[in-house]
Design a protein around this motif. Structure first.
Motif, PDB file in Angstrom:
ATOM      1  N   UNK A   1       0.833  -1.208   0.000  1.00 37.29           N
ATOM      2  CA  UNK A   1       0.000   0.000   0.000  1.00 37.29           C
ATOM      3  C   UNK A   1       0.863   1.252   0.000  1.00 37.29           C
ATOM      4  N   UNK A   2       1.949   1.254   0.751  1.00 37.71           N
ATOM      5  CA  UNK A   2       2.792   2.431   0.862  1.00 37.71           C
ATOM      6  C   UNK A   2       3.582   2.684  -0.422  1.00 37.71           C
ATOM      7  N   UNK A   3       4.190   1.628  -0.972  1.00 36.98           N
ATOM      8  CA  UNK A   3       5.003   1.811  -2.185  1.00 36.98           C
ATOM      9  C   UNK A   3       4.113   2.108  -3.384  1.00 36.98           C
ATOM     10  N   UNK A   4       3.047   1.338  -3.537  1.00 36.40           N
ATOM     11  CA  UNK A   4       2.124   1.600  -4.642  1.00 36.40           C
ATOM     12  C   UNK A   4       1.501   2.985  -4.517  1.00 36.40           C
ATOM     13  N   UNK A   5       1.102   3.366  -3.302  1.00 43.69           N
ATOM     14  CA  UNK A   5       0.501   4.671  -3.102  1.00 43.69           C
ATOM     15  C   UNK A   5       1.431   5.802  -3.474  1.00 43.69           C
ATOM     16  N   UNK A   6       2.734   5.624  -3.237  1.00 41.76           N
ATOM     17  CA  UNK A   6       3.701   6.673  -3.573  1.00 41.76           C
ATOM     18  C   UNK A   6       3.799   6.860  -5.080  1.00 41.76           C
ATOM     19  N   UNK A   7       4.073   5.800  -5.806  1.00 46.18           N
ATOM     20  CA  UNK A   7       4.314   5.928  -7.245  1.00 46.18           C
ATOM     21  C   UNK A   7       3.019   6.132  -8.034  1.00 46.18           C
ATOM     22  N   UNK A   8       1.975   5.403  -7.673  1.00 44.52           N
ATOM     23  CA  UNK A   8       0.709   5.565  -8.393  1.00 44.52           C
ATOM     24  C   UNK A   8       0.087   6.922  -8.093  1.00 44.52           C
ATOM     25  N   UNK A   9       0.183   7.364  -6.831  1.00 43.79           N
ATOM     26  CA  UNK A   9      -0.388   8.646  -6.463  1.00 43.79           C
ATOM     27  C   UNK A   9       0.317   9.827  -7.106  1.00 43.79           C
ATOM     28  N   UNK A  10       1.570   9.634  -7.509  1.00 36.16           N
ATOM     29  CA  UNK A  10       2.311  10.721  -8.138  1.00 36.16           C
ATOM     30  C   UNK A  10       2.172  10.777  -9.648  1.00 36.16           C
ATOM     31  N   UNK A  11       1.453   9.816 -10.242  1.00 33.59           N
ATOM     32  CA  UNK A  11       1.372   9.754 -11.698  1.00 33.59           C
ATOM     33  C   UNK A  11       0.710  10.999 -12.289  1.00 33.59           C
ATOM     34  N   UNK A  12      -0.345  11.491 -11.656  1.00 33.68           N
ATOM     35  CA  UNK A  12      -1.038  12.675 -12.185  1.00 33.68           C
ATOM     36  C   UNK A  12      -0.166  13.919 -12.134  1.00 33.68           C
ATOM     37  N   UNK A  13       0.853  13.901 -11.278  1.00 34.20           N
ATOM     38  CA  UNK A  13       1.747  15.055 -11.185  1.00 34.20           C
ATOM     39  C   UNK A  13       2.619  15.208 -12.423  1.00 34.20           C
ATOM     40  N   UNK A  14       2.649  14.188 -13.266  1.00 36.76           N
ATOM     41  CA  UNK A  14       3.432  14.288 -14.502  1.00 36.76           C
ATOM     42  C   UNK A  14       2.689  15.065 -15.587  1.00 36.76           C
ATOM     43  N   UNK A  15       1.405  15.344 -15.363  1.00 42.75           N
ATOM     44  CA  UNK A  15       0.613  15.976 -16.411  1.00 42.75           C
ATOM     45  C   UNK A  15       1.155  17.348 -16.808  1.00 42.75           C
ATOM     46  N   UNK A  16       1.698  18.092 -15.833  1.00 44.06           N
ATOM     47  CA  UNK A  16       2.277  19.391 -16.174  1.00 44.06           C
ATOM     48  C   UNK A  16       3.395  19.241 -17.184  1.00 44.06           C
ATOM     49  N   UNK A  17       4.267  18.243 -16.973  1.00 39.00           N
ATOM     50  CA  UNK A  17       5.346  17.996 -17.926  1.00 39.00           C
ATOM     51  C   UNK A  17       4.836  17.484 -19.257  1.00 39.00           C
ATOM     52  N   UNK A  18       3.779  16.668 -19.212  1.00 35.06           N
ATOM     53  CA  UNK A  18       3.173  16.165 -20.450  1.00 35.06           C
ATOM     54  C   UNK A  18       2.642  17.326 -21.284  1.00 35.06           C
ATOM     55  N   UNK A  19       1.942  18.243 -20.625  1.00 33.40           N
ATOM     56  CA  UNK A  19       1.379  19.394 -21.337  1.00 33.40           C
ATOM     57  C   UNK A  19       2.490  20.256 -21.926  1.00 33.40           C
TER      58      UNK A  19
END
Length: 471
Positions: free
Chosen positions: A370-388
């Motif tokens: 839960x902790x490791x998955x929550x860290x990496x999966x929860x941060x995925x949306x933060x890449x959208x700024x770079x994607x844009x």
């Protein structure tokens, strides 16, 4: 949020680098317009503060909805529904579907043609969101709850969110990932605190008083926003005849490979992301015999790390150097792949390998997952700024423009489609049940879900193909 007048400078004062970094803002507007500096300064930070605070009224109720169905079905509850409480589970799904699928439309309209109606949209959304919560306090059947908490609340929250978040797109150009990371970290913090608060309120003051209290909290957190949000990009000027000129939306970015690859990766990742969120507590209860309180804590264990992930991955997607990864800058394709694979690996190696019997080792593996998955999966949306930024850069290379506000809306729309698809697939995969024969979680009733979730998360790193294609 007021439409402030913009003075016309006698000589261009806007930095040339910023002009190229934001082709949309500065190519269609005259370069003679004196714009406030982006990515820093008092107003940019006030905008970020306002949008962060607004995560509370927008997402607080929806991220806490899991505590309500249990209350609806509790015979000791003061709420007596004329229909089975089990059917209220569709209210949360309806809320998320309306919010995410409406965002592309609203972001597109408020970023371009109807920019002058942002304040109207904000105020209308605020009224709908608060009024729907108050009205739901008097509901006595599932249909009324669906209309108030599922439809009206979602519509108001979407209007409130889009009319405010669009300002981040104007005030943050080079540091979009940082700005989105801050707001997403705040959203994750809301996802940790709000369910605990709602659970405590339902227990101590009852259902109706809880909703009245939440309506008051929403009003208090929304109140500062109109005074903190200010327009950076001026309204389109009028022609000599007095007719209004609107900036037309450009769809040229659809012709390039970057956009569909990122969108597909985001959609598939989102479909897999909803699986652990939906079924992790049930897995803990049925397989490891957790009580309801401990089962809910597994979700808390997943949400807390996502706060810190957004604060790290967001700036990383802007191209900032990472001290953790050798002090190097990473491409946006590499950052999104890091997040995706970081989420996929613990699904396969920790959740899937959890013993299907209630041993202490299973508890350790599940919490660690839960902790490791929550860290990496929860941060995925933060890449959208770079994607844009990447899509805008590609458009600039082809002498085109990309509406960054519309792009952010489309990314949210893809996430909404993924959530809905993942929810439907999850029901079917529960019927599939076990994968193989062993004493591990793969062979239990959640085996198909675990396999799909891991594969979907890994496909979220599909954007790395963009970098390989360029090379």
């Amino acid at each position: 949020m007021a439409d402030l007048p913009v003075e016309i400078a006698s000589t261009p004062t806007t930095d040339e680098h910023e002009l190229r970094a934001s082709a949309l803002e500065h190519r269609e507007l005259s370069t003679d317009l004196e714009l406030p500096p982006a990515d820093g300064g008092r107003q940019a930070h006030l905008t970020l503060l306002a949008c962060s605070i607004l995560q509370v009224p927008v997402w607080g109720f929806s991220m806490s909805y899991g505590v309500f169905p249990e209350y609806y079905t509790n015979p000791k509850s003061s709420l007596q529904l004329s229909s089975s409480g089990s059917s209220t589970g569709a209210i949360g799904t309806t809320f998320n579907g309306i919010v995410y699928l409406s965002m592309p439309v609203l972001f597109g309209l408020l970023a371009r043609r109807f920019t002058r109606f942002r304040l109207h949209t904000f105020l209308t959304g605020t009224f709908l969101a608060i009024a729907s919560i108050v009205a739901s306090a008097f509901a006595n059947n599932v249909s009324t709850l669906m209309a108030t908490q599922g439809v009206l609340q979602a519509s108001g929250a979407t209007m409130l969110y889009t009319a405010s978040t669009i300002y981040i797109d104007e005030w943050f150009i080079q540091r979009k990932g940082f700005a989105y990371g801050i707001t997403l970290a705040t959203k994750s913090a809301v996802g940790v605190a709000a369910p605990l608060a709602f659970s405590a309120m339902l227990t101590h003051i009852g259902y109706r008083a809880t909703l009245f209290t939440w309506a008051g909290i929403m009003a208090v957190t929304v109140l500062p926003a109109p005074f903190l949000l200010r327009r950076r990009i001026p309204l389109s000027t009028s022609s000599p005849t007095g007719e209004r000129h609107y900036r037309r939306t450009s769809w040229s970015f659809l012709r390039h490979a970057t956009f569909p690859i990122f969108m597909l990766a985001n959609m598939i990742f989102s479909a897999s992301y909803g699986i652990p969120q939906t079924y992790l507590a049930s897995f803990a209860a049925s397989t490891l015999h957790f009580n309801p309180s401990n089962s809910a804590l597994t979700l808390v264990a997943a949400n807390v790390p996502s706060i810190f992930a957004s604060l790290w991955i967001g700036p990383l997607s802007d191209g900032e150097k990472s001290r953790i990864i050798g002090g190097r800058r990473m491409s946006i394709g590499a950052v999104s792949t890091l997040s995706a694979l970081g989420a996929a690996i613990p699904i396969f190696l920790l959740w899937g390998m959890t013993p299907s019997t209630p041993y202490a080792a299973g508890v350790v593996l599940l919490v660690l997952f839960a902790m490791i998955w929550g860290f990496f999966a929860g941060g995925y949306s933060s890449t959208w700024g770079g994607v844009i930024k990447q899509i805008s850069k590609e458009a600039d290379e082809h002498n085109e423009v990309a509406d960054t506000g519309l792009l952010f809306g489309l990314m949210n729309g893809a996430r909404g489609i993924g959530y809905i698809a993942g929810g439907l697939l999850g029901v079917e995969l529960m019927d599939v049940g076990s994968i193989g024969q062993s004493a591990l979680a793969y062979s239990g009733p959640f085996g198909g879900l675990i396999l799909f979730s891991g594969c979907g998360a890994a496909v979220g790193g599909l954007s790395v193909l963009i970098q390989a294609r360029r090379r």
